[in-house]
Design a protein around this motif. Structure first.
Motif, PDB file in Angstrom:
ATOM      1  N   UNK A   1      35.122  36.924  39.824  1.00 54.11           N
ATOM      2  CA  UNK A   1      35.546  38.276  39.467  1.00 54.11           C
ATOM      3  C   UNK A   1      36.027  39.040  40.679  1.00 54.11           C
ATOM      4  N   UNK A   2      35.331  38.899  41.791  1.00 52.23           N
ATOM      5  CA  UNK A   2      35.778  39.570  43.010  1.00 52.23           C
ATOM      6  C   UNK A   2      37.167  39.083  43.408  1.00 52.23           C
ATOM      7  N   UNK A   3      37.404  37.788  43.339  1.00 53.99           N
ATOM      8  CA  UNK A   3      38.720  37.234  43.675  1.00 53.99           C
ATOM      9  C   UNK A   3      39.797  37.862  42.787  1.00 53.99           C
ATOM     10  N   UNK A   4      39.494  38.056  41.531  1.00 50.21           N
ATOM     11  CA  UNK A   4      40.467  38.654  40.608  1.00 50.21           C
ATOM     12  C   UNK A   4      40.755  40.111  40.946  1.00 50.21           C
ATOM     13  N   UNK A   5      39.797  40.806  41.554  1.00 42.54           N
ATOM     14  CA  UNK A   5      39.921  42.240  41.779  1.00 42.54           C
ATOM     15  C   UNK A   5      40.598  42.605  43.093  1.00 42.54           C
ATOM     16  N   UNK A   6      40.638  41.685  44.045  1.00 37.10           N
ATOM     17  CA  UNK A   6      41.204  42.038  45.348  1.00 37.10           C
ATOM     18  C   UNK A   6      42.599  41.440  45.503  1.00 37.10           C
ATOM     19  N   UNK A   7      43.444  42.088  46.307  1.00 33.83           N
ATOM     20  CA  UNK A   7      44.808  41.579  46.495  1.00 33.83           C
ATOM     21  C   UNK A   7      44.853  40.342  47.373  1.00 33.83           C
ATOM     22  N   UNK A   8      45.971  39.645  47.316  1.00 40.21           N
ATOM     23  CA  UNK A   8      46.159  38.439  48.122  1.00 40.21           C
ATOM     24  C   UNK A   8      46.049  38.803  49.602  1.00 40.21           C
ATOM     25  N   UNK A   9      45.283  38.034  50.323  1.00 39.88           N
ATOM     26  CA  UNK A   9      44.990  38.340  51.719  1.00 39.88           C
ATOM     27  C   UNK A   9      44.201  37.177  52.292  1.00 39.88           C
ATOM     28  N   UNK A  10      43.920  37.248  53.597  1.00 40.21           N
ATOM     29  CA  UNK A  10      43.057  36.242  54.204  1.00 40.21           C
ATOM     30  C   UNK A  10      41.633  36.354  53.660  1.00 40.21           C
ATOM     31  N   UNK A  11      41.190  37.573  53.383  1.00 40.31           N
ATOM     32  CA  UNK A  11      39.863  37.754  52.774  1.00 40.31           C
ATOM     33  C   UNK A  11      39.818  37.066  51.411  1.00 40.31           C
ATOM     34  N   UNK A  12      40.831  37.286  50.622  1.00 44.15           N
ATOM     35  CA  UNK A  12      40.872  36.684  49.279  1.00 44.15           C
ATOM     36  C   UNK A  12      40.908  35.159  49.354  1.00 44.15           C
TER      37      UNK A  12
END
Length: 241
Positions: free
Chosen positions: A129-140
């Motif tokens: 769910x967290x992956x779905x909520x954050x934008x594409x990035x190195x964190x993601x």
């Protein structure tokens, strides 16, 4: 952050950064960039110009915005989308780089999910769910790897892949922290030691993991809580306690 939410029921950036500057205590061991920024703001500088100008105009990509944000996620218990939005707003006054902002968004989302009144999700669901909520990035991208490594037991092995804050960047910190939290939302002590044994930026990683587990209602051992510093009086006043 909690005092700002209690006052405005949302994140007001000007009020939040003014409170940071007013209560800034260099003896607490902040990073040089944070000390400089808050001193400049206290002397009348505008955070909008100061924050974006840090690190040759890239803004800070450090892990401080993620470290402080778990209580915001708990404030929006069960509403991870709103927690993510407010976390984004809360990060910008001190951390303008995309990775730092996304790191804060991810931790807030995890804390909001953990604090869901219906009960915390499984570790896999939390990370998905967290992956779905954050934008594409190195964190993601790191969070995706953390999800793939959820069945790994050795924190050192995972930290070797994900990082554990040794570079003090959000993308080197947040994925490992949420992996550790997701490994067991019901055992604070085990999660704490799992996080600490990997080394790195231990005070930050343990703050993040502890914040997510506390959001789930998982308390630290009583003897640990007894040794903590009392909360400041101004926080109790802000909360009407």
């Amino acid at each position: 952050v909690v005092a700002a939410l209690a006052a405005d029921h949302r994140v007001d950036q000007d009020g939040l950064v003014a409170a940071f500057a007013r209560r800034h205590d260099p003896a607490r061991g902040y990073g040089r960039g944070t000390d400089w920024l808050l001193e400049q703001i206290r002397d009348g500088g505008d955070w909008r110009d100061l924050s974006v100008g840090m690190f040759k105009g890239h803004g800070s990509w450090g892990n401080g915005a993620a470290m402080r944000v778990a209580p915001l996620g708990a404030w929006y218990a069960g509403d991870a989308e709103q927690a993510t939005h407010q976390a984004e707003i809360s990060a910008y006054p001190t951390h303008q780089h995309r990775e730092a902002v996304v790191g804060a968004m991810a931790v807030a989302a995890a804390a909001a999910l953990a604090a869901d009144p219906a009960g915390p999700p499984t570790g896999g669901t939390l990370l998905d769910t967290v992956v779905e909520l954050v934008p594409r990035s190195a964190v993601e991208a790191g969070l995706r790897r953390a999800r793939d490594m959820l069945d790994y037991r050795d924190a050192g092995t995972v930290a070797a892949v994900l990082g554990c804050g040794r570079r003090a960047t959000a993308h080197d910190t947040v994925p490992f922290c949420l992996w550790s939290a997701a490994r067991g939302l019901d055992d604070y002590e085990a999660a704490f030691w799992r996080t600490a044994q990997a080394g790195g930026d231990i005070d930050t990683t343990c703050a993040i993991v502890g914040g997510v587990l506390a959001s789930a209602g998982t308390p630290p051992p009583p003897e640990w809580a007894e040794r903590t510093e009392p909360l400041p009086a101004w926080l109790g006043e802000a909360l009407g306690a």
